[in-house]
Design an enzyme around this catalytic site. Structure first.
Site, PDB file in Angstrom:
ATOM      1  CB  SER A 124      21.326  -9.643  51.098  1.00 39.03           C
ATOM      2  OG  SER A 124      22.412  -9.149  50.381  1.00 39.03           O
ATOM      3  CG  HIS A 162      25.894 -12.882  44.924  1.00 41.78           C
ATOM      4  ND1 HIS A 162      25.804 -13.592  43.741  1.00 41.78           N
ATOM      5  CD2 HIS A 162      27.138 -13.125  45.413  1.00 41.78           C
ATOM      6  CE1 HIS A 162      26.938 -14.215  43.523  1.00 41.78           C
ATOM      7  NE2 HIS A 162      27.770 -13.955  44.515  1.00 41.78           N
ATOM      8  CG  HIS A 197      39.033 -21.405  23.285  1.00 39.87           C
ATOM      9  ND1 HIS A 197      40.011 -20.629  22.726  1.00 39.87           N
ATOM     10  CD2 HIS A 197      37.978 -21.350  22.438  1.00 39.87           C
ATOM     11  CE1 HIS A 197      39.586 -20.133  21.577  1.00 39.87           C
ATOM     12  NE2 HIS A 197      38.349 -20.549  21.387  1.00 39.87           N
TER      13      HIS A 197
END
Ligand SMILES: CC(=O)SCCNC(=O)CCNC(=O)[C@H](O)C(C)(C)COP(=O)(O)OP(=O)(O)OC[C@H]1O[C@@H](n2cnc3c(N)ncnc32)[C@H](O)[C@@H]1OP(=O)(O)O
Length: 208
Positions: free
Chosen positions: A12, A14, A136
């Protein structure tokens, strides 16, 4: 000949985004798993049943892709699939800019235009969503969702099952606890304890 099938679990909202990214990465999806057939079938994928069905054939040669947005459901299914000794692929959209110096588990999705800088560690079953920036040395534990446009400055830690809302910013060095929710558009400048919802700029407790 490689007969391994690649199957999407969760088809669906996502799941559509993950599907598109997989196809753009030349990963062929042999079908999807849902409790029921999905209409409309935007990507014309084959319906292959439901992984929790007692008749599901786990002895086949299958690689999985996780298509569900909910952190807890995604983690639960990911652990279940791993308990069946099956592989769960990482899907990385081709437009994402990802350091080679990344430690990455499995079952993750890195979306369109996400940027990930050196020495980042990401566990299993995470979503680094559209345009998110992971600076980072950030550490992202299992089943975390960094929503679209969110920014983690350097050395941020995001603990298991946390959700960092769209367009929010987390200051360098901050630790976000387990099961935390950071509201959309928030600016987090101090550590957030486990199981809390924080919002605003600077972010403050909304509820426990
Ligand atoms: C591809 C994708 O779509 S990924 C998904 C991306 N989505 C997001 O990032 C959304 C993240 N979720 C939120 O921001 C939610 O509003 C939450 C989780 C923080 C709070 O949700 P709820 O618990 O339902 O809170 P609710 O809507 O009742 O609001 C409670 C109060 O907080 C305020 N509030 C809610 N969210 C925010 C926010 N992000 N920033 C500032 N204030 C907020 C509300 O105005 C309300 O204030 P009031 O009591 O003074 O009226």
């Amino acid at each position: 000949m490689n007969s391994t099938k690649t199957i999407l679990a969760g088809y669906s909202g996502h799941g559509y985004v993950v599907t598109e990214a997989a196809l753009l990465s030349n990963i062929k999806i042999d079908g999807y798993l849902e409790p029921k057939e999905v209409f409309p079938n935007h990507f014309n994928l084959n319906y292959l049943g439901f992984e929790m069905d007692p008749n599901f054939e786990w002895d086949r040669d299958i690689n999985f892709i996780l298509g569900m947005g909910d952190n807890q459901i995604r983690e639960k299914l990911g652990r279940f699939i791993k308990s069946k000794s099956k592989k769960i692929l990482n899907i990385i959209h081709p437009s994402a800019s990802v350091t080679k110096m990344l430690t990455l588990g499995s079952g993750n999705f890195i979306a369109r235009n996400a940027a990930i800088n050196p020495l980042v560690e990401i566990g299993d079953y995470c979503i680094i969503n559209t345009g998110a920036i992971i600076e980072h040395e950030c550490v992202i534990e299992n089943a975390v969702h960094i929503a679209p446009g969110a920014v983690l400055a350097g050395n941020v830690k995001v603990s298991e099952n946390a959700f960092i809302g769209a367009n929010s910013v987390v200051k360098q060095g901050v630790t976000i606890g387990r099961n935390v929710v950071i509201g959309a558009g928030s600016t987090v400048i101090r550590d957030v304890p486990d199981h809390q919802v924080w919002i605003g700029n600077p972010a403050k407790l909304l509820k426990k």
